[in-house]
Design an enzyme around this catalytic site. Structure first.
Site, mmCIF file in Angstrom:
data_model
loop_
_atom_site.group_PDB
_atom_site.id
_atom_site.type_symbol
_atom_site.label_atom_id
_atom_site.label_comp_id
_atom_site.label_asym_id
_atom_site.label_seq_id
_atom_site.Cartn_x
_atom_site.Cartn_y
_atom_site.Cartn_z
ATOM 1 N N TYR A 188 -13.411 2.965 -18.214
ATOM 2 C CA TYR A 188 -13.725 3.254 -16.816
ATOM 3 C C TYR A 188 -15.173 3.694 -16.723
ATOM 4 O O TYR A 188 -15.584 4.680 -17.362
ATOM 5 C CB TYR A 188 -12.825 4.356 -16.247
ATOM 6 C CG TYR A 188 -13.282 4.804 -14.875
ATOM 7 C CD1 TYR A 188 -13.168 3.960 -13.778
ATOM 8 C CD2 TYR A 188 -13.874 6.054 -14.688
ATOM 9 C CE1 TYR A 188 -13.619 4.343 -12.528
ATOM 10 C CE2 TYR A 188 -14.325 6.449 -13.438
ATOM 11 C CZ TYR A 188 -14.194 5.590 -12.361
ATOM 12 O OH TYR A 188 -14.642 5.968 -11.125
ATOM 13 N N LEU A 222 -11.975 -12.318 23.935
ATOM 14 C CA LEU A 222 -10.853 -11.594 24.527
ATOM 15 C C LEU A 222 -9.995 -10.987 23.418
ATOM 16 O O LEU A 222 -9.463 -11.707 22.571
ATOM 17 C CB LEU A 222 -10.025 -12.527 25.406
ATOM 18 C CG LEU A 222 -10.803 -13.285 26.499
ATOM 19 C CD1 LEU A 222 -9.840 -14.007 27.432
ATOM 20 C CD2 LEU A 222 -11.710 -12.343 27.282
ATOM 21 N N GLY A 246 -5.039 -7.846 24.041
ATOM 22 C CA GLY A 246 -3.580 -7.923 23.962
ATOM 23 C C GLY A 246 -2.966 -6.878 23.049
ATOM 24 O O GLY A 246 -3.529 -6.525 22.009
ATOM 25 N N ASP A 286 -7.396 -13.469 18.641
ATOM 26 C CA ASP A 286 -6.208 -13.808 17.853
ATOM 27 C C ASP A 286 -6.126 -15.298 17.542
ATOM 28 O O ASP A 286 -5.072 -15.793 17.142
ATOM 29 C CB ASP A 286 -4.939 -13.357 18.575
ATOM 30 C CG ASP A 286 -4.734 -14.048 19.920
ATOM 31 O OD1 ASP A 286 -5.631 -14.805 20.338
ATOM 32 O OD2 ASP A 286 -3.681 -13.829 20.548
ATOM 33 N N ASN A 327 -16.413 11.452 -13.925
ATOM 34 C CA ASN A 327 -17.394 11.596 -12.847
ATOM 35 C C ASN A 327 -16.972 12.543 -11.735
ATOM 36 O O ASN A 327 -17.765 12.851 -10.858
ATOM 37 C CB ASN A 327 -17.706 10.219 -12.244
ATOM 38 C CG ASN A 327 -16.467 9.522 -11.700
ATOM 39 O OD1 ASN A 327 -15.358 9.753 -12.167
ATOM 40 N ND2 ASN A 327 -16.651 8.661 -10.723
ATOM 41 N N TYR A 328 -15.738 13.027 -11.744
ATOM 42 C CA TYR A 328 -15.225 13.806 -10.610
ATOM 43 C C TYR A 328 -14.773 15.177 -11.088
ATOM 44 O O TYR A 328 -13.949 15.291 -11.997
ATOM 45 C CB TYR A 328 -14.061 13.044 -9.967
ATOM 46 C CG TYR A 328 -13.501 13.677 -8.709
ATOM 47 C CD1 TYR A 328 -14.329 14.048 -7.655
ATOM 48 C CD2 TYR A 328 -12.130 13.886 -8.584
ATOM 49 C CE1 TYR A 328 -13.812 14.611 -6.504
ATOM 50 C CE2 TYR A 328 -11.596 14.445 -7.428
ATOM 51 C CZ TYR A 328 -12.436 14.809 -6.388
ATOM 52 O OH TYR A 328 -11.921 15.372 -5.242
ATOM 53 N N HIS A 386 -13.317 -3.476 -23.379
ATOM 54 C CA HIS A 386 -11.919 -3.237 -23.040
ATOM 55 C C HIS A 386 -11.619 -1.761 -22.810
ATOM 56 O O HIS A 386 -12.289 -0.879 -23.326
ATOM 57 C CB HIS A 386 -10.980 -3.771 -24.141
ATOM 58 C CG HIS A 386 -11.581 -3.809 -25.504
ATOM 59 N ND1 HIS A 386 -11.570 -4.931 -26.291
ATOM 60 C CD2 HIS A 386 -12.255 -2.873 -26.209
ATOM 61 C CE1 HIS A 386 -12.196 -4.688 -27.427
ATOM 62 N NE2 HIS A 386 -12.615 -3.446 -27.394
ATOM 63 N N ASN A 446 -23.840 -1.258 -25.696
ATOM 64 C CA ASN A 446 -22.438 -1.565 -25.988
ATOM 65 C C ASN A 446 -21.579 -0.346 -25.667
ATOM 66 O O ASN A 446 -21.860 0.764 -26.129
ATOM 67 C CB ASN A 446 -22.269 -1.944 -27.460
ATOM 68 C CG ASN A 446 -20.858 -2.431 -27.758
ATOM 69 O OD1 ASN A 446 -20.534 -3.597 -27.562
ATOM 70 N ND2 ASN A 446 -20.012 -1.525 -28.226
ATOM 71 N N LYS A 475 -3.299 -6.086 17.680
ATOM 72 C CA LYS A 475 -3.064 -7.395 17.064
ATOM 73 C C LYS A 475 -4.307 -7.966 16.398
ATOM 74 O O LYS A 475 -4.244 -8.481 15.271
ATOM 75 C CB LYS A 475 -2.533 -8.371 18.116
ATOM 76 C CG LYS A 475 -2.277 -9.768 17.583
ATOM 77 C CD LYS A 475 -1.566 -10.648 18.587
ATOM 78 C CE LYS A 475 -2.385 -10.922 19.816
ATOM 79 N NZ LYS A 475 -1.767 -11.963 20.668
#
Length: 454
Positions: A351, A11, A14, A108, A371-372, A348, A362, A25
């Site tokens: 991206y 159910l 609600g 819920d 990439n964009y 470190h 490495n 909900k």
């Protein structure tokens, strides 16, 4: 019992007005998944033949979420919320000829344990109808379970209970099971002659008794019955979910160095002997294999981390990140939709997105896969045993061959053959004494501006 003969009715109609939200909900997130998914997951443990979700407010969104969990789930709409029996009745056309058992759960109420549902079905061998009850610390306005010896006589809603019945501490969770045909037949007989004018599912117990049938109670811990109707209860539910998830991880042989600071998603999987440092957040879709280590302050979602890999501290793995064995991803590294083969090191400030990196390569500090292009994403391919110098910009689509190198500070826009060295930067020009002359010029210009000032 043959679990293939179980039908599940969830159910989820609600509106949840006390949530003060446009979102239905049952779709509010709990453990990084819609609350509805928790109920479905518990019911899934019974291996149901059919699952019917009864939606109402935000039915389209609820249906989408249900089918995201399992495409085979059927959804019916309760156009008017006239009570729980009325909600179950909406599933009748789909389950009219369903064999075996029917179990009713609530979208819920996310913490019902699979073993609790198993106990309910086991009790069906002794009772025609089985209700899940709990001993309430504060019974409040819960419906009361009125028993005679070991049998359940009836369920009384708070609004309709006498003063004596309100002293009962055994309360109704709402979860119920019975033979499918019987449950639907009883539901069809439920009336609405009560204080709220609603069709209560709880009335099926009294109707079963009128037929001379037995009803019983399976009792669970009160925490399993926690329902969510407000933001405060949602926060309470999140705390309960995390508490359970942490305890389960520790029991399964995972090391959590600061358990209270680690946050899990519903589907997080951590293998035995995995190590998780403090302040780690797992979003949906994360698998960490045995022996891998996630260090402090990492955020992971939609990724797979293999044995012996180390991640962090302060790393972010996004959907599609695949780390093979013994990969090292260090601090302030972000990886998205990228596969890193065995032994890759990304120490470190890097991206890697839409990329594949060959084994034992490495990646130097400050490397970025560009990439964009503003419209489309493009891939970067890096071969095995390559060396990417610090601050290299890899402008995709581009390929760097096996055992190739890029010089620090390079902008790589063309493919680099295997074993080649690529330099993509301006040649350094050194002018002796120029630094001193420039500083003298700058100071003189600054002094002149001060003289001109009013």
């Amino acid at each position: 019992m043959d679990r293939a003969t179980v039908s599940l009715i969830v159910l989820a109609a609600g509106q949840g007005t006390r949530m003060n939200s446009d979102l239905p909900k049952v779709l509010h997130p709990l453990g990084a998944a819609p609350m509805l998914h928790h109920a479905l997951r518990a019911g899934q443990s019974l291996e149901p033949e059919r699952v019917v979700v009864v939606a109402g407010h935000g039915a389209e969104a609820v249906a989408k979420a249900a089918r995201a969990f399992d495409e085979s789930i059927e959804v019916v709409v309760q156009a008017e919320q006239l009570g729980t029996a009325h909600a179950v009745a909406q599933a009748a056309p789909l389950l009219a000829d369903a064999p075996g058992e029917a179990v009713v759960l609530y979208g819920d109420t996310p913490f019902i344990r699979p073993e609790t549902l198993e106990r309910m079905l086991d009790l069906r061998s002794r009772h025609a109808v089985v209700v899940l009850g709990f001993e309430a610390t504060d019974p409040g306005r819960y419906g009361r379970l009125v028993t005679r010896g070991e049998e359940l006589d009836r369920i009384v809603e708070w609004k309709d209970a006498t003063d004596e019945e309100r002293t009962i501490s055994l309360c109704n969770s709402g979860v119920i099971c019975a033979e499918a045909g019987l449950l639907l037949a009883l539901v069809s007989e439920v009336g609405n002659a009560n204080a709220a004018g609603e069709y209560y599912l709880t009335d099926v117990v009294a109707l079963a008794r009128v037929r001379g049938l037995s009803a019983g109670v399976a009792i669970c811990d009160e925490a399993e019955t926690l329902g969510v109707n407000t933001r405060a209860q949602l926060a309470e539910a999140e705390a309960e979910f995390q508490k359970r998830a942490r305890a389960a991880a520790l029991e399964d042989g995972v090391t959590l160095t600061a358990p209270d600071t680690v946050f899990f998603a519903l589907d997080t999987f951590l293998g035995r002997d995995a190590i998780v440092g403090p302040n780690v957040v797992f979003g949906p879709g994360v698998t960490v294999e045995s022996g891998a280590e996630i260090r402090a302050f990492c955020h992971l979602e939609g990724c797979h981390i293999s044995r012996g890999a180390t991640v962090g501290p302060f790393a972010r793995l996004r959907p599609g990140a695949e780390l093979a064995e013994d990969v090292h991803v260090g601090n302030f590294v972000e990886i998205k939709n990228a596969v890193l083969d065995e032994g890759v090191k990304v120490g470190h400030l890097t991206y890697l997105g839409d990329a594949h990196v060959g084994e034992h390569t490495n990646i130097g500090a400050g490397t970025v896969t560009c990439n964009y292009d503003g419209v489309m994403k493009h891939r970067t391919e890096i071969g095995a045993h390559a060396f990417i110098g610090s601050d290299t910009m890899l402008v995709a689509p581009v390929t760097v061959g096996a055992r190739a190198m890029t010089a620090s500070g390079s902008v790589i826009t063309e493919n680099v053959p295997a074993e080649a060295l690529a330099l993509g930067r301006a040649r350094q020009v050194t002018k002796p004494g120029m630094a001193t002359r420039l500083m003298e010029m700058f100071r003189a210009a600054k002094a002149a501006k001060k003289k001109e000032a009013p």
